[in-house]
Design a protein around this motif. Structure first.
Motif, PDB file in Angstrom:
ATOM      1  N   GLU A 103       1.009  -1.167  -0.306  1.00  0.00           N
ATOM      2  CA  GLU A 103      -0.187  -0.093  -0.369  1.00  0.00           C
ATOM      3  C   GLU A 103       0.949   0.983  -0.376  1.00  0.00           C
ATOM      4  OE1 GLU A 103      -3.303   0.228   2.926  1.00  0.00           O
ATOM      5  OE2 GLU A 103      -3.796  -1.704   2.900  1.00  0.00           O
ATOM      6  N   SER A 104       2.195   1.330   0.811  1.00  0.00           N
ATOM      7  CA  SER A 104       3.131   2.510   0.725  1.00  0.00           C
ATOM      8  C   SER A 104       3.673   2.401  -1.264  1.00  0.00           C
ATOM      9  CB  SER A 104       4.322   2.043   1.462  1.00  0.00           C
ATOM     10  OG  SER A 104       4.828   0.778   1.103  1.00  0.00           O
ATOM     11  N   ASN A 105       3.671   1.644  -2.009  1.00  0.00           N
ATOM     12  CA  ASN A 105       4.248   1.839  -3.094  1.00  0.00           C
ATOM     13  C   ASN A 105       2.558   1.997  -3.598  1.00  0.00           C
ATOM     14  OD1 ASN A 105       7.009   0.988  -3.787  1.00  0.00           O
ATOM     15  ND2 ASN A 105       6.099  -0.127  -2.226  1.00  0.00           N
ATOM     16  N   ILE A 106       1.119   1.886  -3.660  1.00  0.00           N
ATOM     17  CA  ILE A 106       0.366   2.585  -4.706  1.00  0.00           C
ATOM     18  C   ILE A 106      -0.018   3.568  -4.244  1.00  0.00           C
ATOM     19  CG2 ILE A 106      -2.276   1.862  -4.183  1.00  0.00           C
ATOM     20  CD1 ILE A 106      -1.938  -0.950  -3.478  1.00  0.00           C
ATOM     21  N   ALA A 107       0.335   4.044  -3.080  1.00  0.00           N
ATOM     22  CA  ALA A 107       0.177   5.493  -2.412  1.00  0.00           C
ATOM     23  C   ALA A 107       1.025   6.279  -3.363  1.00  0.00           C
ATOM     24  CB  ALA A 107       0.820   6.075  -1.456  1.00  0.00           C
ATOM     25  N   ALA A 108       2.576   6.218  -3.646  1.00  0.00           N
ATOM     26  CA  ALA A 108       3.351   6.689  -4.237  1.00  0.00           C
ATOM     27  C   ALA A 108       2.740   6.767  -5.617  1.00  0.00           C
ATOM     28  CB  ALA A 108       4.715   5.856  -4.097  1.00  0.00           C
ATOM     29  N   PHE A 109       2.494   5.576  -6.305  1.00  0.00           N
ATOM     30  CA  PHE A 109       2.059   5.794  -7.688  1.00  0.00           C
ATOM     31  C   PHE A 109       0.295   6.839  -7.512  1.00  0.00           C
ATOM     32  CE2 PHE A 109      -0.168   3.821 -11.036  1.00  0.00           C
ATOM     33  CZ  PHE A 109       0.163   3.965 -12.454  1.00  0.00           C
ATOM     34  N   ALA A 110      -0.769   6.497  -7.036  1.00  0.00           N
ATOM     35  CA  ALA A 110      -1.303   7.488  -6.197  1.00  0.00           C
ATOM     36  C   ALA A 110      -1.382   8.928  -6.654  1.00  0.00           C
ATOM     37  CB  ALA A 110      -2.530   7.118  -5.512  1.00  0.00           C
ATOM     38  N   ALA A 111      -0.201   9.385  -6.099  1.00  0.00           N
ATOM     39  CA  ALA A 111       0.164  10.503  -6.129  1.00  0.00           C
ATOM     40  C   ALA A 111       0.410  11.065  -6.553  1.00  0.00           C
ATOM     41  CB  ALA A 111       1.519  11.154  -4.831  1.00  0.00           C
ATOM     42  N   THR A 112       0.402  10.420  -8.510  1.00  0.00           N
ATOM     43  CA  THR A 112       0.564  10.878  -9.810  1.00  0.00           C
ATOM     44  C   THR A 112      -0.200  10.450 -10.720  1.00  0.00           C
ATOM     45  OG1 THR A 112       1.785   8.914 -10.386  1.00  0.00           O
ATOM     46  CG2 THR A 112       3.189  10.296  -9.305  1.00  0.00           C
TER      47      THR A 112
END
Length: 258
Positions: A103-112
């Motif tokens: 989920e931390s990496n999902i959030a990073a991608f979601a920010a873009t």
């Protein structure tokens, strides 16, 4: 003592410890072997043993005394314990580890990728959560799920959305053990307020389209959940060793230079 197969998890370990309790191997009021000893006896990880002990505590069979150890509860007549049988063999520590990484990496991608209407929906969810502090625990939990699922959905990637949904459902929805944890320990007002503050930090990072900040905010949010479970299982056998590095405690240290 039957050796636990590697594919089996905390529920199997807990049932075998329970059998030892009621067979008289361990006496009422007696201190159980340490977490390390139980790990060696069952040939499984200390994280799995810790989950099994939490399960037995929730069933009212053992008491974890901080600084003293684990004790079989002294009752005049053994009573049939409440069944906490998982529909999934994934324990809460293992789930949180997977969530922390994914989920931390999902959030990073979601920010873009996130859109304005999705940011607005996240803000609305946080506001609704604030109204449920120390109120309807089930409603608070549902809003918590909506918040994290909305972040996954904002990636517009069906694989990531399905991953996030499956991880959540594997334990948070399908596992009675998590329900017991939530009902007994994880709905305290102070804790819920802290989680909402975390959600606000995540939302702010997403609003700023800052991928690394969003990744870090989600990582630390789930790290706090892990620490709460550690608090529930806290006794004198939590000395640091390789097994206790089941989670990374510093996000930046683990991802620096990557």
């Amino acid at each position: 003592m039957q050796q636990i197969e590697s594919r089996r998890r905390y529920h199997d370990v807990g049932l075998q410890i329970e059998e030892l309790l009621y067979s008289g191997v361990f006496k009422a009021g007696q201190r159980l072997p340490s977490e390390r000893e139980l790990s060696g006896r069952f040939q499984t990880s200390r994280a799995t043993v810790r989950e099994a002990i939490i399960m037995l505590e929730l069933k009212g069979l053992v008491e974890v005394r901080q600084g003293s150890g684990i004790f079989f509860i002294d009752t005049p007549q053994p009573q049939k314990p409440r069944e906490i049988a998982p529909q999934s063999d994934v324990g809460p520590f293992e789930l949180l580890q997977a969530r922390q990484i994914t989920e931390s990496n999902i959030a990073a991608f979601a920010a873009t990728q996130i859109k304005f209407n999705e940011l607005r929906e996240l803000k609305k969810i946080v506001q609704l959560q604030e109204r449920e502090i120390n109120g309807n625990s089930a409603r608070f939990e549902s809003l918590d799920q909506q918040f994290h699922m909305m972040i996954a959905e904002s990636t517009q990637n069906r694989v990531l959305i399905n991953q996030a949904c499956n991880m959540w459902n594997s334990v948070r929805v399908s596992n009675p053990m998590w329900d017991e944890l939530n009902n007994q320990y994880l709905h305290e007002e102070e804790l819920q307020a802290e989680w909402i503050d975390d959600h606000k930090q995540i939302l702010n990072a997403l609003q700023r389209r800052n991928a690394e900040e969003a990744r870090h905010a989600v990582w630390m949010h789930i790290e706090k959940s892990k620490r709460q479970l550690m608090r529930i299982a806290n006794h004198d056998d939590l000395e640091a060793d390789a097994e206790d590095l089941y989670f990374a405690t510093e996000f930046d240290a683990d991802f620096s230079g990557s």
